[in-house]
Design an enzyme around this catalytic site. Structure first.
Site, mmCIF file in Angstrom:
data_model
loop_
_atom_site.group_PDB
_atom_site.id
_atom_site.type_symbol
_atom_site.label_atom_id
_atom_site.label_comp_id
_atom_site.label_asym_id
_atom_site.label_seq_id
_atom_site.Cartn_x
_atom_site.Cartn_y
_atom_site.Cartn_z
ATOM 1 N N ASP A 27 0.988 -1.185 -0.171
ATOM 2 C CA ASP A 27 0.136 -0.109 0.205
ATOM 3 C C ASP A 27 0.684 1.239 -0.255
ATOM 4 O OD1 ASP A 27 -2.471 1.310 -0.037
ATOM 5 O OD2 ASP A 27 -2.407 1.522 2.294
ATOM 6 N N ASN A 29 1.380 3.338 -2.981
ATOM 7 C CA ASN A 29 1.991 3.674 -4.295
ATOM 8 C C ASN A 29 1.283 4.997 -4.630
ATOM 9 O OD1 ASN A 29 3.160 1.126 -4.451
ATOM 10 N ND2 ASN A 29 1.719 0.321 -5.869
ATOM 11 N N ASN A 75 -10.796 -2.826 -5.593
ATOM 12 C CA ASN A 75 -10.188 -1.909 -6.299
ATOM 13 C C ASN A 75 -10.535 -1.732 -7.590
ATOM 14 O OD1 ASN A 75 -6.677 -3.062 -4.753
ATOM 15 N ND2 ASN A 75 -7.884 -1.300 -4.135
HETATM 16 C C1 IPE Z 1 -5.259 -2.585 0.063
HETATM 17 O O1 IPE Z 1 -5.157 -1.397 -0.232
HETATM 18 C C2 IPE Z 1 -5.317 -3.491 -1.297
HETATM 19 C C3 IPE Z 1 -4.076 -3.687 -1.871
HETATM 20 C C4 IPE Z 1 -2.854 -3.225 -1.365
HETATM 21 C C5 IPE Z 1 -4.193 -4.360 -3.163
HETATM 22 P P1 IPE Z 1 -6.215 -0.328 -0.417
HETATM 23 O O2 IPE Z 1 -5.590 1.086 -0.660
HETATM 24 O O3 IPE Z 1 -7.138 -0.749 -1.363
HETATM 25 O O4 IPE Z 1 -7.091 -0.112 0.813
HETATM 26 P P2 IPE Z 1 -7.928 1.013 1.485
HETATM 27 O O5 IPE Z 1 -8.686 1.320 0.492
HETATM 28 O O6 IPE Z 1 -6.929 1.933 2.054
HETATM 29 O O7 IPE Z 1 -8.442 0.221 2.684
HETATM 30 C C1 IPE Z 2 -1.489 0.033 -3.374
HETATM 31 O O1 IPE Z 2 -1.273 1.337 -3.262
HETATM 32 C C2 IPE Z 2 -1.992 -0.545 -4.830
HETATM 33 C C3 IPE Z 2 -3.175 -0.946 -4.777
HETATM 34 C C4 IPE Z 2 -4.259 -0.949 -4.082
HETATM 35 C C5 IPE Z 2 -3.506 -1.573 -6.361
HETATM 36 P P1 IPE Z 2 -2.566 2.418 -3.444
HETATM 37 O O2 IPE Z 2 -2.941 2.679 -4.939
HETATM 38 O O3 IPE Z 2 -3.662 2.245 -2.613
HETATM 39 O O4 IPE Z 2 -1.768 3.555 -2.883
HETATM 40 P P2 IPE Z 2 -2.479 4.702 -1.944
HETATM 41 O O5 IPE Z 2 -2.726 4.083 -0.765
HETATM 42 O O6 IPE Z 2 -3.612 5.475 -2.478
HETATM 43 O O7 IPE Z 2 -1.405 5.619 -1.759
HETATM 44 MG MG MG Z 3 -3.914 2.426 -0.660
#
Ligand code: IPE
Ligand code: IPE
Ligand code: MG
Length: 247
Positions: A27, A29, A75
């Site tokens: 998480d 990115n 997602n």
């Molecule tokens: C969890 O991260 C899912 C993955 C890393 C694949 P999210 O960014 O989707 O989670 P929430 O929305 O902050 O709970």
């Molecule tokens: C995790 O990073 C990757 C996926 C959930 C695919 P995020 O895209 O959730 O990054 P943040 O949490 O919004 O920074």
């Molecule tokens: Mg995230």
């Protein structure tokens, strides 16, 4: 290479008491990219490269199972262009992994629902799994289109149809019966769960399997989560007293 050099570099990790199975929620990115004035998708590209680096390190030091949360069943709610960039990055990653797995002696598995992924990705996933089936090194489980509630619901459906056709006796259903019907069947439960990115929640990851896992939350965003931060997580894990309900 690897292990001996790393060992001398690292202060405080006991390489004889490593967690057998590490799970990571990849998480942060999007925030990493935004902070640098870049589009969120750039963060996913760097995050995907970072996964390669951390997986190599885990394999070098002797971790047996590494499970990562790459894309959740929730997602899909994200903007279409972000979803399609993540899917093309995953496709690229799997394509490269097909060559890499045998070189690095890794067994690659995918946990998650396959039905709404593209035909191309599904074929690549199957190819990577098949090619790496006989490998004896670390097993890497990539959770792609994965949701723990969806996983448990699927298990309930399978077991219920077994009861209906008479192959399963309802009164004999055990925790093992449920475990056998999860994607994780055959892998031990994670010893250590790591969540970078600063959030302290599970976000529907491995709800069954994490029942007794130790948790490590890091404020580092996934693209900047490096080997030293992984060492910190392992050192912290090694200080914990796991009781599993005993004393
Ligand atoms: C969890 O991260 C899912 C993955 C890393 C694949 P999210 O960014 O989707 O989670 P929430 O929305 O902050 O709970
Ligand atoms: C995790 O990073 C990757 C996926 C959930 C695919 P995020 O895209 O959730 O990054 P943040 O949490 O919004 O920074
Ligand atoms: Mg995230």
């Amino acid at each position: 290479m690897g292990i001996f050099k790393k060992k001398s570099e690292v202060q405080g990790v006991d390489f004889n008491a490593l967690p057998e199975h590490i799970a990571i929620i990849l998480d942060g990115n999007g925030r990493w990219a935004k902070r640098r004035g870049m589009p969120r998708t750039a963060g996913h590209a760097v995050g995907s490269e970072n996964f390669r680096k951390i997986a190599t390190y885990c394999n070098d030091i002797g971790i047996k199972y590494l499970t990562v949360y790459a894309f959740s069943t929730e997602n899909w709610k994200r903007p279409e262009d972000e979803v399609s960039t993540i899917m093309s990055l995953l496709e690229k990653y799997i394509l490269e992994a097909i060559e890499e797995v045998t070189k690095k002696n890794l067994r690659l598995r995918f946990w998650g629902r396959r039905d709404n992924l593209s035909k191309n990705i599904i074929e690549l996933m199957e190819k990577a799994e098949k090619k790496s089936e006989e490998m004896t090194g670390m097993q890497v489980n990539v959770c792609l289109n994965y949701g723990a509630r969806d996983e448990i619901t699927g298990a309930v459906q399978k077991i219920a149809s077994g009861v209906l056709d008479g192959s399963i006796d309802a009164a004999s259903i055990t925790e093992e019966t449920i475990g056998e019907n999860l994607y994780s069947f055959g892998a031990p439960d994670p010893d250590l769960l790591i969540r970078p990115g600063g959030e302290m929640r599970l976000s529907n990851f491995l709800l069954w399997q994490l029942a007794y896992s130790e948790m490590f939350f890091s404020d580092k965003l996934w693209p900047e989560f490096d080997e030293r931060e992984l060492d910190r997580a392992i050192i912290e894990y090694q200080k914990r007293n796991r009781r599993f309900g005993g004393i």
